[in-house]
Design an enzyme around this catalytic site. Structure first.
Site, short mmCIF file in Angstrom:
data_model
loop_
_atom_site.label_atom_id
_atom_site.label_comp_id
_atom_site.label_asym_id
_atom_site.label_seq_id
_atom_site.Cartn_x
_atom_site.Cartn_y
_atom_site.Cartn_z
N TYR A 1 0.84 -1.20 0.00
CA TYR A 1 0.00 0.00 0.00
C TYR A 1 0.88 1.26 0.00
O TYR A 1 0.61 2.23 -0.69
CB TYR A 1 -0.93 -0.01 1.23
CG TYR A 1 -1.54 1.34 1.50
CD1 TYR A 1 -2.54 1.86 0.66
CD2 TYR A 1 -1.10 2.13 2.56
CE1 TYR A 1 -3.07 3.12 0.89
CE2 TYR A 1 -1.64 3.38 2.80
CZ TYR A 1 -2.62 3.87 1.96
OH TYR A 1 -3.13 5.12 2.18
N SER B 1 -2.57 14.07 7.50
CA SER B 1 -3.59 13.74 6.50
C SER B 1 -4.99 13.71 7.11
O SER B 1 -5.16 13.34 8.27
CB SER B 1 -3.27 12.35 5.92
OG SER B 1 -4.34 11.87 5.15
N TYR C 1 -8.90 16.24 2.33
CA TYR C 1 -9.74 15.67 1.29
C TYR C 1 -11.12 16.26 1.57
O TYR C 1 -11.70 15.99 2.62
CB TYR C 1 -9.81 14.14 1.41
CG TYR C 1 -8.60 13.42 0.85
CD1 TYR C 1 -8.15 13.67 -0.45
CD2 TYR C 1 -7.93 12.47 1.61
CE1 TYR C 1 -7.04 13.00 -0.96
CE2 TYR C 1 -6.82 11.79 1.09
CZ TYR C 1 -6.39 12.07 -0.19
OH TYR C 1 -5.30 11.40 -0.70
N THR D 1 -5.96 18.60 -1.31
CA THR D 1 -5.56 17.66 -2.36
C THR D 1 -6.63 17.60 -3.43
O THR D 1 -7.79 17.29 -3.14
CB THR D 1 -5.32 16.27 -1.73
OG1 THR D 1 -4.30 16.41 -0.74
CG2 THR D 1 -4.87 15.26 -2.78
N ARG E 1 -5.83 0.46 -7.67
CA ARG E 1 -4.62 -0.21 -7.17
C ARG E 1 -4.94 -1.69 -6.98
O ARG E 1 -5.48 -2.08 -5.95
CB ARG E 1 -4.14 0.44 -5.88
CG ARG E 1 -3.79 1.91 -6.05
CD ARG E 1 -3.34 2.55 -4.75
NE ARG E 1 -3.19 3.99 -4.90
CZ ARG E 1 -3.36 4.87 -3.90
NH1 ARG E 1 -3.66 4.45 -2.69
NH2 ARG E 1 -3.21 6.16 -4.11
N LYS F 1 -2.73 21.02 -3.68
CA LYS F 1 -1.79 19.92 -3.91
C LYS F 1 -2.26 19.05 -5.08
O LYS F 1 -3.39 18.52 -5.04
CB LYS F 1 -1.68 19.07 -2.64
CG LYS F 1 -0.77 17.85 -2.77
CD LYS F 1 -0.56 17.20 -1.42
CE LYS F 1 0.37 16.00 -1.49
NZ LYS F 1 -0.28 14.79 -1.98
N HIS G 1 1.24 12.66 -6.81
CA HIS G 1 0.79 11.82 -5.71
C HIS G 1 1.68 10.58 -5.57
O HIS G 1 1.22 9.48 -5.28
CB HIS G 1 -0.67 11.41 -5.95
CG HIS G 1 -1.49 11.25 -4.69
ND1 HIS G 1 -2.43 12.17 -4.28
CD2 HIS G 1 -1.51 10.28 -3.76
CE1 HIS G 1 -3.00 11.75 -3.15
NE2 HIS G 1 -2.45 10.60 -2.81
#
Ligand SMILES: Cc1cc2nc3c(=O)[nH]c(=O)nc-3n(C[C@H](O)[C@H](O)[C@H](O)COP(=O)(O)O)c2cc1C
Length: 384
Positions: free
Chosen positions: A25, A107, A131, A157, A166, A256, A280
């Protein structure tokens, strides 16, 4: 114990310590990982031309960024779930950054809340990463909390409108909500040092680690069902949202994930204080250009009107110098401090940051640049 001398050594130590699902991850990219390869190739292709006989005893990395003095043009990037890498990992990162004299960005998706990080690292220069949630009232309340904790720079972001593709997370059963599969249970069981050093400490203390900022009612323990609608990623974000944030956020505002010159200009227009030219870490969209190719045109267009930061792909002090020589004013480090944190907790994170500073210092001596502004004069040659 072998000495850890470079980023690869720390990464390898992290690989041994962390369950594979968590290591991948952090470490991997998205889809076919072309963006990761492109990042490495783009930085390797850059050469820097030294000025000889500049006659300086030592180098000085001191920088002023967004009106703040800091020890170097570096910051610890926001990384979701850093608290899974070490117990109370976000606080450990904050203390490590603080000892080195650089900011750390917490974050939205941290395990430990910004209040707890602030209590554990009272002197840290804290930034907050946002976020934007679908529920703007909840988003506003989150920002009040970040501001009350003294976060003076908000990184919004804007390069993650949806969850990236992913596939390795899917295979590993790693995600929120965490879906235990035989493979992931075996994976965790094979890493007892992580189980006892990290997971068990949460379980006997605060319980199953979660996204700490998510409102109580919507909180998603990693083993629980879906993330509530109100706090999902918001694909409808627009520049109007950035104007709204500019109005309600009292501190510095940095956007960002900007790559296009036109977007950098819009950031100036809405009154942003900074942008991060970022892909990112090669984790979101596999066909993006690299920051090294985007920075020069952005610098030409908006330099002096806002702060230009950059990140993605940095593994050496010289990679930082390359982004600075291209015109970035500071560089964020994502995976590097996480590998340090995995390898040696707070001391490991600090050691990685000091290693990057050392590498920068040595290379600056070779380049004849004794201060950060001089780096912007270093000529960049790209081999193709
Ligand atoms: C494990 C991990 C989690 C991340 N989580 C976030 C996040 O929550 N918000 C965000 O804006 N960027 C996030 N990023 C991206 C970083 O902020 C940064 O842009 C990127 O890691 C820089 O590339 P590098 O890892 O090669 O240094 C994350 C990166 C990693 C590796």
């Amino acid at each position: 114990m072998p000495i850890l001398l470079n980023a690869s050594d720390y990464r390898e130590r992290a690989r041994q310590f962390l369950p594979r699902g968590l290591f991948e991850y952090i470490d991997r990219g998205t889809e076919d990982e072309a963006a990761l390869r492109r990042l490495r190739a783009s930085l390797d292709a850059i050469t820097l031309l030294p000025a000889v006989l500049t006659g300086h005893e030592s180098r000085d990395l001191d920088t002023t960024l967004l009106g703040r003095q800091m020890a170097a043009p570096l910051a610890v990037a926001p990384t979701a779930l850093a608290g899974l890498v070490a117990h109370d990992g976000e606080t450990k990162l904050a203390r490590a950054a603080s000892r080195v004299g650089i900011p750390v960005c917490i974050s939205t998706q941290s395990v430990t809340t910004v209040e707890t990080v602030r209590r554990g690292a009272p002197d840290a220069l804290l930034w907050f990463q946002l976020y934007v949630w679908r529920d703007r009232a909840l988003t506003g309340r989150l920002l009040e909390r970040a501001s009350a904790c003294g976060c003076d720079n908000l990184l919004v972001t804007v390069d993650t409108p949806v969850s990236p593709n992913r596939e390795y997370n899917e295979r590993n059963g790693f995600g929120i909500p965490f879906k235990p599969r035989p493979r992931s249970v075996v994976d965790v069981a094979l890493h007892p040092r992580w189980v006892f050093g990290v997971l068990a400490r949460y379980l006997v203390g605060e319980g199953m680690p979660t996204y700490g900022h998510y409102p109580e009612a919507f909180r998603t323990a990693i083993t629980r069902a879906d993330i509530a609608e109100a706090v999902r990623l918001e694909p409808r974000l627009s520049w109007d949202d950035m104007r709204w944030l500019r109005e309600i956020w009292p501190g510095k505002l940095t956007i960002k994930g900007v790559l296009a010159v036109e977007d950098a200009e819009k950031a100036v227009e809405i009154g942003a204080d900074g942008i991060v030219v970022s892909v990112h870490g090669g984790r979101n969209l596999d066909c993006l250009p690299v920051p090294a190719d985007c920075i020069p045109a952005i610098v030409d267009a908006v330099k002096g009107r806002l702060a230009i930061l950059a990140d993605s792909g940095v593994r050496r002090g010289t990679d930082v110098l390359k982004y600075l020589a291209l015109g970035a004013e500071a560089v964020l480090l994502g995976r590097l401090p996480l590998w340090g944190l995995a390898a040696g907790g707070e001391a490991g994170a600090e050691a990685v940051l000091r290693m990057v500073l050392r590498e920068m210092d040595t290379a600056m001596a070779f380049l004849g640049a004794h201060r950060v502004p001089a780096l912007r004069e270093v000529r960049v040659n790209e081999r193709n």
